[in-house]
Design a protein around this motif. Structure first.
Motif, PDB file in Angstrom:
ATOM      1  N   VAL A   1     -37.442  64.543 -20.905  1.00 37.77           N
ATOM      2  CA  VAL A   1     -38.549  64.837 -19.991  1.00 37.77           C
ATOM      3  C   VAL A   1     -39.838  64.856 -20.804  1.00 37.77           C
ATOM      4  CG1 VAL A   1     -39.475  66.457 -18.314  1.00 37.77           C
ATOM      5  CG2 VAL A   1     -37.003  66.200 -18.562  1.00 37.77           C
ATOM      6  N   PRO A   2     -40.776  63.935 -20.559  1.00 36.55           N
ATOM      7  CA  PRO A   2     -41.967  63.829 -21.424  1.00 36.55           C
ATOM      8  C   PRO A   2     -42.836  65.076 -21.410  1.00 36.55           C
ATOM      9  CG  PRO A   2     -42.193  62.450 -19.465  1.00 36.55           C
ATOM     10  CD  PRO A   2     -40.776  62.926 -19.490  1.00 36.55           C
ATOM     11  N   ASP A   3     -42.932  65.751 -20.260  1.00 37.90           N
ATOM     12  CA  ASP A   3     -43.775  66.941 -20.190  1.00 37.90           C
ATOM     13  C   ASP A   3     -43.142  68.148 -20.869  1.00 37.90           C
ATOM     14  OD1 ASP A   3     -45.558  65.428 -18.756  1.00 37.90           O
ATOM     15  OD2 ASP A   3     -44.784  66.077 -16.801  1.00 37.90           O
ATOM     16  N   MET A   4     -41.853  68.057 -21.172  1.00 41.05           N
ATOM     17  CA  MET A   4     -41.146  69.198 -21.756  1.00 41.05           C
ATOM     18  C   MET A   4     -40.587  68.857 -23.136  1.00 41.05           C
ATOM     19  SD  MET A   4     -41.467  71.420 -19.338  1.00 41.05           S
ATOM     20  CE  MET A   4     -40.321  72.672 -19.866  1.00 41.05           C
ATOM     21  N   LYS A   5     -41.188  67.871 -23.813  1.00 43.42           N
ATOM     22  CA  LYS A   5     -40.651  67.453 -25.107  1.00 43.42           C
ATOM     23  C   LYS A   5     -40.804  68.523 -26.176  1.00 43.42           C
ATOM     24  CE  LYS A   5     -44.919  65.069 -26.439  1.00 43.42           C
ATOM     25  NZ  LYS A   5     -45.497  63.765 -26.883  1.00 43.42           N
TER      26      LYS A   5
ATOM     27  N   LYS B   1     -35.592  70.304 -21.946  1.00 40.30           N
ATOM     28  CA  LYS B   1     -36.092  69.098 -22.613  1.00 40.30           C
ATOM     29  C   LYS B   1     -35.333  67.853 -22.172  1.00 40.30           C
ATOM     30  CE  LYS B   1     -36.951  69.615 -26.949  1.00 40.30           C
ATOM     31  NZ  LYS B   1     -36.841  69.741 -28.429  1.00 40.30           N
ATOM     32  N   PHE B   2     -34.031  67.987 -21.934  1.00 39.31           N
ATOM     33  CA  PHE B   2     -33.209  66.842 -21.558  1.00 39.31           C
ATOM     34  C   PHE B   2     -32.615  67.089 -20.177  1.00 39.31           C
ATOM     35  CE2 PHE B   2     -32.948  67.310 -26.190  1.00 39.31           C
ATOM     36  CZ  PHE B   2     -33.480  66.095 -26.587  1.00 39.31           C
TER      37      PHE B   2
ATOM     38  N   VAL C   1     -36.959  58.010 -21.957  1.00 41.66           N
ATOM     39  CA  VAL C   1     -37.907  58.964 -21.381  1.00 41.66           C
ATOM     40  C   VAL C   1     -38.006  58.709 -19.886  1.00 41.66           C
ATOM     41  CG1 VAL C   1     -40.260  59.854 -21.462  1.00 41.66           C
ATOM     42  CG2 VAL C   1     -39.177  59.001 -23.548  1.00 41.66           C
ATOM     43  N   SER C   2     -37.947  59.778 -19.119  1.00 43.24           N
ATOM     44  CA  SER C   2     -38.061  59.665 -17.659  1.00 43.24           C
ATOM     45  C   SER C   2     -39.532  59.641 -17.261  1.00 43.24           C
ATOM     46  CB  SER C   2     -37.344  60.835 -16.981  1.00 43.24           C
ATOM     47  OG  SER C   2     -37.868  62.064 -17.447  1.00 43.24           O
ATOM     48  N   ALA C   3     -40.205  58.538 -17.605  1.00 43.02           N
ATOM     49  CA  ALA C   3     -41.627  58.388 -17.291  1.00 43.02           C
ATOM     50  C   ALA C   3     -41.820  57.173 -16.403  1.00 43.02           C
ATOM     51  CB  ALA C   3     -42.442  58.234 -18.578  1.00 43.02           C
TER      52      ALA C   3
END
Length: 818
Positions: free
Chosen positions: A143-147, A155-156, A361-363
């Motif tokens: 998760v890019p916002d929670m890296k 995070k994942f 990454v889920s972006a």
């Protein structure tokens, strides 16, 4: 984008240029593919040891990227191999050829150089263009916002995906799909039947109402477990077709369903130049991203790389036909269409387009790289969302020959034939027309402008731990000055996780930390301590699993829990501990105890080595950075528990007890070890009396070797950072420049031995065993077969059957060639 190393044929396979052009004998279309375990499969037109082109055909080899010079041939195929694919776990290899034959191969007994064919399916008269294994339904994204989050659960994210083909209870089924040059889709389902050869079910269907000639095709995973297929007939005047394919298992039969999706014409955007006429490559931007397609079109003097995305677009229609919402209001009618987003123009024809295997990454839009190999030997690395160039390199190199003056060195034109990217996306492997291998290092997606940072490396290692992917490409991307910082951050993040997550990933995180310390000259003793910790954890788990509670109604408190409670008391006499335990709960069959004697011996040897090292380690460093087993009181307490179990088992069968070479016959070594370890745990810092007793230990008992230095010839060693890139390697020849022997200071007065020690069973194999298993990462050695086959030792052997103690791959190795 750095070239790490090249692996080429031996010099005797490249005769003098004064004669005929022998390179033509080895020239042809070659392929390569990297598995999720960092194993590369590649094809060559002639055998790698063939110097005169007598073995013309198509030969498939595999090699571990850490020891690429050890290549192993899987098959020699008469027909040209047109597709190479690994499944998601990296266990099975698909080999398809121009005659329509599809072969499924896997490791035999988990050995890299032993292969067995699971089966062959033939589609007669079909030229197979592309292939893809079924998806197992497991996918984890960052998760890019929670890296920067501390918890892995934040995070994942594990995405709920549907397996490509489901069996009983929704479990995933193995298999693959292939696309042929006549527009046919074929499906193969692999059903496991006990321990025998699996049953292969197959079927085929046309991708459209009429069959047509297809020159470029690609397959990716769609939504809801289906597949997306993109097809092109090779001309820009004809549309690129997209088809949804669904595979099902119905009444022990393979069933295929196809559905046509929106198609489009290339060059319908800002590019409208008639010189680009031939569609050379079709590639989805990722195997799990069906909404983004890359099209490579060749022309007379260059190529165009286009990015197309599937978007939802409103279509104006008459208000009478417009759909209504729940408020009876008209809504615009929307449909899915392909839209041209951007393009990249190069001055040479394209040879191969490589995209990411997975979207890490889920972006939205997904991030990643696209690499383009051109006919002039250059490789261009492009950003996936904009197709802007991130890096470029060229393989037009100067041939190095020590016997030839520099003024006479010839410039060779390397023709890259195919390339593939690792699952993490940090390594690119390419093969040329002669079957030479080139391995490049890429920058991470999140930091494309420079080397990998501490936070990025730690996050990628955590991702590998969560998904089970190999982390070799992360190791070769590190700089030596950040290794300790990466290991420290990785350990800190792991220690913040919940107890259940730490227990589940404990072994894998130890493997990753050990490989990190093994990269550093100063980290060899820390790597050795972590290896001992991993073995100690495994032995404790194996020993405690043999214990059975006397009261079956009480499952919450077994023998292991009772022993742990007693260990909390300040008891330094091992025999007094036995008074607090139920002896019958620790009873094990004598034959089982005897088969575990070598593991019992290792536990005692570990205790001897640790205590004998205590005075020296206290003087060398005072709470130095990194891991030290002597400061891990939880591990030391586990060692005390094992000594108590061994003491009880010795009363049942005395021959299973460890053997010591003592200065006095009446010396009770087990009791002495337990006493010294108990005193060490009870004091935060060892007192002078304990130090003095440990100093006397080597004079009382012979200290056996525990971590004998093992020579290592591999890419991931401290010598890798001392090499000038690229490293020039040859097939079948171990490079002397990478030979590294770790400097592990032995305990003063310890016994030295030149014999080879089995790294899993801890038995002596002699100086020249006939054949052994050798790890491709740590160079550890294990015997292939053993005679003792009790249930306990069989379970112990199965623990290390798939991979080494360090997490590396096994390969069968004859000792005469070590």
């Amino acid at each position: 984008m750095d070239l790490l190393y090249t692996v080429s044929r031996k010099p005797n396979c490249n005769p003098s240029k004064s004669g005929p052009d022998y390179d033509v004998l080895h020239d042809g279309r070659t392929l390569c593919c990297i598995s999720s375990q960092s194993i590369v499969a590649f094809s060559a037109i002639t055998e790698l040891e063939d110097c005169w082109g007598k073995s013309w055909g198509s030969h498939v080899y595999i090699a571990d990227l850490n020891v690429p010079w050890h290549c192993h041939k899987v098959i020699s195929n008469k027909a040209i191999v047109t597709a190479l694919e690994w499944d998601v776990p990296g266990d099975k290899l698909l080999i398809a050829d121009v005659d329509g034959n599809v072969q499924l191969w896997t490791f035999k007994d988990h050995l890299l150089n032993e292969w067995v064919c699971l089966g062959t399916v033939s589609f007669p008269g079909e030229h197979i263009l592309s292939a893809l294994f079924f998806h197992n339904g497991k996918k984890t994204n960052l998760v890019p916002d929670m890296k920067d989050a501390m918890q892995y659960t934040e995070k994942f994210k594990s995405l709920p995906l549907t397996p490509s083909v489901r069996g009983f209870g929704g479990s995933p089924i193995d298999g693959c799909v292939v696309v042929t040059a006549t527009g046919m889709i074929g499906a193969i389902i692999c059903l496991q039947e006990g321990q025998g050869v699996p049953l292969l079910l197959h079927t085929s269907e046309s991708l459209s109402s009429t069959r047509s000639r297809i020159t470029a095709a690609d397959i990716c995973f769609g939504k809801n477990g289906n597949f997306m297929v993109a097809l092109s007939s090779g001309r820009v005047s004809l549309p690129v077709h997209c088809v949804r394919v669904t595979v099902k298992l119905v009444d022990e039969k393979c069933v295929l369903n196809t559905q046509a999706l929106p198609s489009f014409f290339p060059h319908s955007g800002p590019i409208n130049d008639i010189q680009y006429r031939h569609v050379s490559q079709l590639k989805f931007a990722a195997r799990d991203d069906a909404d983004c397609l890359i099209i490579a079109t060749n022309g007379d003097s260059g190529c165009v790389i286009e990015l197309w995305e599937l978007r939802e677009k409103p279509v104006p229609i008459h208000k009478t036909f417009q759909p209504k919402n729940h408020n009876n209001q008209s809504e615009p009618y929307k449909t899915m269409v392909w839209q041209h987003q951007c393009h990249y123009v190069a001055q040479c024809p394209v040879v191969c387009v490589t995209t990411s295997k997975l979207s890490l990454v889920s972006a939205v839009p997904p991030v990643g790289y696209i690499t383009v190999a051109l006919s002039d030997g250059s490789i261009h690395c492009l950003f996936r969302d904009t197709l802007k160039q991130a890096a470029q390199t060229s393989q037009n190199v100067i041939a190095r020959n020590d016997d030839t003056p520099s003024t006479k060195q010839q410039k060779l034109h390397i023709r890259i034939s195919h390339a593939d990217m690792s699952c993490i996306g940090l390594v690119l492997a390419a093969v040329d027309a002669q079957g030479h291998l080139y391995v490049y290092r890429l920058s991470p997606f999140s930091e494309p402008s420079g080397p990998v940072s501490v936070s990025c490396a730690s996050t990628l290692l955590e991702y590998c731990m969560m998904t089970g992917f190999d982390w070799w490409d992360v190791l070769v991307s590190l700089r030596p000055e950040i290794i300790d910082a990466v290991c420290e951050r990785f350990s800190e993040n792991f220690n913040r996780q919940s107890a259940s997550i730490q227990q589940f990933y404990y072994i894998k995180q130890l493997n990753i930390k050990t490989s990190l310390y093994r990269l550093s000259m100063n980290g060899q003793s820390k790597a050795a301590d972590l290896t001992s910790l991993l073995m100690l954890h495994s032995v404790a788990t194996a020993f405690k699993s043999l214990l059975r509670p006397s009261d079956l109604s009480n499952h919450e408190k077994g023998p292991a829990e009772s022993l742990a409670n007693v260990m909390t008391e300040s008891i330094t006499d091992v025999d007094k501990v036995l008074l607090h335990l139920e002896a019958k709960e620790f009873t094990v069959e004598p034959s089982t105890l005897q088969s575990l004697q070598q593991l019992i011996q290792w536990v005692a040897d570990l205790a001897l080595n640790l205590l004998a090292r205590l005075p020296e380690q206290r003087q060398v460093s005072n709470k130095g950075s990194g891991y030290e087993l002597l400061r891990d009181y939880k591990a030391l307490n586990t060692l005390r528990e094992l000594l108590v179990i061994i003491r009880i088992w010795g009363l049942l069968r005395q021959s299973c007890l460890p053997v010591f070479v003592r200065s006095a016959e009446n010396l009770d070594v087990l009791a002495l070890l337990f006493k010294l370890l108990s005193r060490l745990i009870q004091n935060t810092e060892p007192d002078e009396n304990l130090i003095d007793d440990c100093c006397l230990l080597p004079s009382q008992v012979m200290i056996p070797p525990l971590n004998s230095p093992q020579k290592l010839i591999a890419i991931t060693s401290p010598l890798f950072f001392c090499q000038s890139l690229p490293i020039q390697l040859e097939w079948g020849t171990e490079p002397d420049s990478l030979l590294y022997v770790p400097e592990i200071n032995p305990v003063e007065g310890a016994m030295q031995s030149e014999q080879i020690i089995d790294c899993t069973r801890h038995t002596y194999l002699g100086k020249h065993p006939s054949v052994v298993k050798q790890c491709t990462r740590c160079a550890g050695v294990a015997f292939q077969q053993f005679l003792t086959r009790t249930a306990a030792i069989r379970a112990w052997d199965m623990r290390w059957a798939r991979e080494c103690l360090c997490g590396g791959h096994w390969r069968l190795h004859y000792f005469s060639s070590i």
